[in-house]
Design a protein around this motif. Structure first.
Motif, PDB file in Angstrom:
ATOM      1  N   VAL A  81       0.873  -1.179   0.000  1.00 42.47           N
ATOM      2  CA  VAL A  81       0.000   0.000   0.000  1.00 42.47           C
ATOM      3  C   VAL A  81       0.908   1.226   0.000  1.00 42.47           C
ATOM      4  O   VAL A  81       1.642   1.467   0.964  1.00 42.47           O
ATOM      5  N   VAL A  82       0.883   1.996  -1.069  1.00 46.44           N
ATOM      6  CA  VAL A  82       1.755   3.159  -1.207  1.00 46.44           C
ATOM      7  C   VAL A  82       0.988   4.408  -0.793  1.00 46.44           C
ATOM      8  O   VAL A  82      -0.183   4.586  -1.167  1.00 46.44           O
ATOM      9  N   MET A  83       1.654   5.267  -0.007  1.00 45.44           N
ATOM     10  CA  MET A  83       1.005   6.475   0.498  1.00 45.44           C
ATOM     11  C   MET A  83       1.955   7.657   0.364  1.00 45.44           C
ATOM     12  O   MET A  83       3.174   7.503   0.479  1.00 45.44           O
ATOM     13  N   GLY A  84       1.401   8.833   0.143  1.00 43.80           N
ATOM     14  CA  GLY A  84       2.208  10.046   0.058  1.00 43.80           C
ATOM     15  C   GLY A  84       1.308  11.231  -0.202  1.00 43.80           C
ATOM     16  O   GLY A  84       0.241  11.109  -0.809  1.00 43.80           O
ATOM     17  N   MET A  85       1.739  12.399   0.272  1.00 43.08           N
ATOM     18  CA  MET A  85       0.977  13.634   0.091  1.00 43.08           C
ATOM     19  C   MET A  85       1.629  14.520  -0.965  1.00 43.08           C
ATOM     20  O   MET A  85       2.848  14.495  -1.144  1.00 43.08           O
ATOM     21  N   GLY A  86       0.819  15.341  -1.636  1.00 40.91           N
ATOM     22  CA  GLY A  86       1.348  16.313  -2.587  1.00 40.91           C
ATOM     23  C   GLY A  86       2.142  15.666  -3.696  1.00 40.91           C
ATOM     24  O   GLY A  86       1.726  14.669  -4.290  1.00 40.91           O
ATOM     25  N   LYS A  87       3.319  16.240  -3.990  1.00 46.14           N
ATOM     26  CA  LYS A  87       4.156  15.702  -5.064  1.00 46.14           C
ATOM     27  C   LYS A  87       4.605  14.284  -4.745  1.00 46.14           C
ATOM     28  O   LYS A  87       4.709  13.445  -5.639  1.00 46.14           O
ATOM     29  N   SER A  88       4.835  14.002  -3.458  1.00 42.82           N
ATOM     30  CA  SER A  88       5.207  12.634  -3.073  1.00 42.82           C
ATOM     31  C   SER A  88       4.069  11.664  -3.370  1.00 42.82           C
ATOM     32  O   SER A  88       4.294  10.487  -3.671  1.00 42.82           O
ATOM     33  N   GLY A  89       2.840  12.147  -3.288  1.00 42.63           N
ATOM     34  CA  GLY A  89       1.695  11.316  -3.621  1.00 42.63           C
ATOM     35  C   GLY A  89       1.653  10.984  -5.100  1.00 42.63           C
ATOM     36  O   GLY A  89       1.351   9.851  -5.497  1.00 42.63           O
ATOM     37  N   HIS A  90       1.975  11.988  -5.941  1.00 38.20           N
ATOM     38  CA  HIS A  90       2.013  11.726  -7.381  1.00 38.20           C
ATOM     39  C   HIS A  90       3.083  10.683  -7.709  1.00 38.20           C
ATOM     40  O   HIS A  90       2.863   9.781  -8.537  1.00 38.20           O
ATOM     41  N   VAL A  91       4.238  10.813  -7.056  1.00 33.98           N
ATOM     42  CA  VAL A  91       5.303   9.828  -7.234  1.00 33.98           C
ATOM     43  C   VAL A  91       4.823   8.459  -6.756  1.00 33.98           C
ATOM     44  O   VAL A  91       5.064   7.431  -7.401  1.00 33.98           O
ATOM     45  N   GLY A  92       4.109   8.453  -5.618  1.00 32.87           N
ATOM     46  CA  GLY A  92       3.620   7.196  -5.047  1.00 32.87           C
ATOM     47  C   GLY A  92       2.673   6.460  -5.976  1.00 32.87           C
ATOM     48  O   GLY A  92       2.704   5.230  -6.071  1.00 32.87           O
ATOM     49  N   ARG A  93       1.819   7.210  -6.671  1.00 36.08           N
ATOM     50  CA  ARG A  93       0.903   6.568  -7.615  1.00 36.08           C
ATOM     51  C   ARG A  93       1.676   5.858  -8.726  1.00 36.08           C
ATOM     52  O   ARG A  93       1.323   4.755  -9.139  1.00 36.08           O
ATOM     53  N   LYS A  94       2.732   6.515  -9.197  1.00 37.12           N
ATOM     54  CA  LYS A  94       3.537   5.889 -10.245  1.00 37.12           C
ATOM     55  C   LYS A  94       4.253   4.653  -9.707  1.00 37.12           C
ATOM     56  O   LYS A  94       4.327   3.616 -10.385  1.00 37.12           O
ATOM     57  N   ILE A  95       4.796   4.732  -8.507  1.00 39.48           N
ATOM     58  CA  ILE A  95       5.494   3.585  -7.921  1.00 39.48           C
ATOM     59  C   ILE A  95       4.529   2.414  -7.746  1.00 39.48           C
ATOM     60  O   ILE A  95       4.862   1.262  -8.058  1.00 39.48           O
ATOM     61  N   ALA A  96       3.331   2.685  -7.257  1.00 37.43           N
ATOM     62  CA  ALA A  96       2.334   1.625  -7.079  1.00 37.43           C
ATOM     63  C   ALA A  96       2.013   0.969  -8.415  1.00 37.43           C
ATOM     64  O   ALA A  96       1.900  -0.263  -8.516  1.00 37.43           O
ATOM     65  N   ALA A  97       1.863   1.786  -9.460  1.00 38.13           N
ATOM     66  CA  ALA A  97       1.557   1.249 -10.784  1.00 38.13           C
ATOM     67  C   ALA A  97       2.702   0.395 -11.314  1.00 38.13           C
ATOM     68  O   ALA A  97       2.481  -0.669 -11.910  1.00 38.13           O
ATOM     69  N   THR A  98       3.942   0.840 -11.086  1.00 38.05           N
ATOM     70  CA  THR A  98       5.105   0.077 -11.547  1.00 38.05           C
ATOM     71  C   THR A  98       5.212  -1.250 -10.810  1.00 38.05           C
ATOM     72  O   THR A  98       5.477  -2.292 -11.424  1.00 38.05           O
ATOM     73  N   LEU A  99       5.013  -1.228  -9.504  1.00 39.91           N
ATOM     74  CA  LEU A  99       5.051  -2.474  -8.728  1.00 39.91           C
ATOM     75  C   LEU A  99       3.993  -3.448  -9.227  1.00 39.91           C
ATOM     76  O   LEU A  99       4.267  -4.635  -9.450  1.00 39.91           O
ATOM     77  N   ALA A 100       2.770  -2.944  -9.401  1.00 38.75           N
ATOM     78  CA  ALA A 100       1.664  -3.819  -9.797  1.00 38.75           C
ATOM     79  C   ALA A 100       1.904  -4.451 -11.161  1.00 38.75           C
ATOM     80  O   ALA A 100       1.522  -5.599 -11.400  1.00 38.75           O
ATOM     81  N   SER A 101       2.538  -3.708 -12.076  1.00 36.66           N
ATOM     82  CA  SER A 101       2.736  -4.232 -13.429  1.00 36.66           C
ATOM     83  C   SER A 101       3.968  -5.112 -13.547  1.00 36.66           C
ATOM     84  O   SER A 101       4.211  -5.693 -14.603  1.00 36.66           O
ATOM     85  N   THR A 102       4.742  -5.227 -12.457  1.00 40.69           N
ATOM     86  CA  THR A 102       5.956  -6.049 -12.509  1.00 40.69           C
ATOM     87  C   THR A 102       5.930  -7.176 -11.475  1.00 40.69           C
ATOM     88  O   THR A 102       6.978  -7.653 -11.042  1.00 40.69           O
ATOM     89  N   GLY A 103       4.721  -7.581 -11.092  1.00 45.45           N
ATOM     90  CA  GLY A 103       4.601  -8.783 -10.274  1.00 45.45           C
ATOM     91  C   GLY A 103       4.407  -8.591  -8.791  1.00 45.45           C
ATOM     92  O   GLY A 103       4.316  -9.575  -8.049  1.00 45.45           O
ATOM     93  N   THR A 104       4.345  -7.344  -8.311  1.00 50.21           N
ATOM     94  CA  THR A 104       4.122  -7.091  -6.888  1.00 50.21           C
ATOM     95  C   THR A 104       2.779  -6.391  -6.722  1.00 50.21           C
ATOM     96  O   THR A 104       2.654  -5.211  -7.061  1.00 50.21           O
ATOM     97  N   PRO A 105       1.739  -7.075  -6.239  1.00 47.21           N
ATOM     98  CA  PRO A 105       0.424  -6.445  -6.072  1.00 47.21           C
ATOM     99  C   PRO A 105       0.535  -5.193  -5.212  1.00 47.21           C
ATOM    100  O   PRO A 105       1.059  -5.232  -4.095  1.00 47.21           O
TER     101      PRO A 105
END
Length: 339
Positions: free
Chosen positions: A62-86
């Protein structure tokens, strides 16, 4: 009462200095590149422990972050999910108003904050700890509240932001994003994640089409395949080729065993030799043992075979017993977006 001053008027576009614009661009890239090189040298046991914690996780990240860190977090979550880590992203502010129920004790939380003091994240820390959730922090301050509560800390500190005012998150968010990518790459390698796994997560992309589309999915079959018997007259052979529009016709036995092929190229060669074509049969003019492809292989492999052997009309498709089951043209592969 003091009247607030009006914002400064920006200079006209004609007054902008091209050299300065390029200088700022290069300076930004230099600062961010140096930040990443420094980040590289600081990774060690903490990074390894974070990777192992995610690998041991039986739930999701579960990725969490506020503001710009939140935008980065959304990308990290998407990358993890697409590479085998739910993984998925939860907004910290929304978590305080009900979304915290999306996080289970067997999950791992990846919290991102450059300062490590984002109020919305800090508020959640006691609740997460009571749930027994493992916490990984990506932060630029090792002594921050977030770092102190985390089980594992990934240091994302940078010496300076690329922003000329040293205010807007720039180098710091680049560092966060790079750490997330490093985490995803280490995890996919540890899980033995390969191209076909990636394709299953991206069935709509070009890689997905190349790795998931088989010949049987795109070939022509049934009545759409030009075929004749060995004793077929030359005139009827040409009628079949013209009707099916592939520039070739397969010659098959009664049980659909492939015997040969006749193509536009074969026709040109016969004409050049000056033969009397009307008296010939399909068996007499066909090319024996033509190149074929099994219906079970990837369409991308068939495309490579056609290119390697300069097959310009069609490639015949056979089953495991050598029976004709289809035909494939370059146009078929292009329509399927395999090439």
């Amino acid at each position: 009462m003091t009247t607030p001053s009006a914002p400064a008027t920006p200079p006209p576009l004609s007054a902008l200095d091209d050299a300065r614009l390029l200088d700022l661009a290069r300076r930004t890239l230099d600062i961010e590149a140096q930040a990443l090189l420094a980040l590289r040298e600081r990774q060690g046991a903490g990074f390894v422990a974070a990777v192992r914690a995610v690998l041991a996780c039986t739930g999701r990240v579960v990725v969490m972050g506020m503001g710009k860190s939140g935008h980065v977090g959304r990308k990290i979550a998407a990358t993890l999910a697409s590479t085998g880590t739910p993984a998925f992203f939860v907004h910290p502010a929304e978590a305080s108003h009900g979304d915290l129920g999306m996080i289970a004790p067997h999950d791992v939380v990846l919290a991102i904050s450059n300062s490590g003091e984002s109020d919305e994240l800090v508020t959640l820390l006691p609740v997460l700890k009571r749930q027994g959730v493992r916490l990984i922090a990506i932060t630029g301050r090792a002594g921050s509240t977030l770092a102190q509560h985390a089980d594992h800390v990934l240091d994302s500190a940078v010496d300076q932001e690329a922003c000329p005012l040293n205010l807007a998150p720039t180098a710091s968010t680049t560092a966060q994003l790079a750490l997330g990518d490093a985490l995803a790459v280490a995890l996919l390698d540890a899980r033995g994640f390969r191209e076909d796994d990636f394709a299953r997560s991206h069935p709509g992309g070009s890689l997905g089409r190349k790795l998931l589309t088989h010949v049987r999915d795109v070939m022509r079959s049934g009545e759409a395949v030009p075929r004749v018997a060995p004793a077929t007259s030359f005139t009827d052979l040409m009628r079949e080729m013209s009707a099916k529009g592939l520039g070739a016709a397969a010659v098959v036995a009664d049980d659909d065993q492939l015997l040969g092929i006749f193509t536009d190229g074969d026709l040109r060669r016969l004409i050049e030799r000056g033969q009397d074509l009307r008296a010939l049969t399909a068996e007499q003019v066909m090319t024996r043992s033509p190149r074929t492809v099994p219906d079970t292989v990837l369409a991308a492999e068939a495309a490579a075979l056609m290119e390697a052997h300069r097959i310009n009309n069609c490639l015949l498709v056979v089953d495991a017993q050598g029976r004709l089951v289809g035909a494939l043209s370059a146009n078929d592969l292009m329509r399927a977006k395999v090439i």
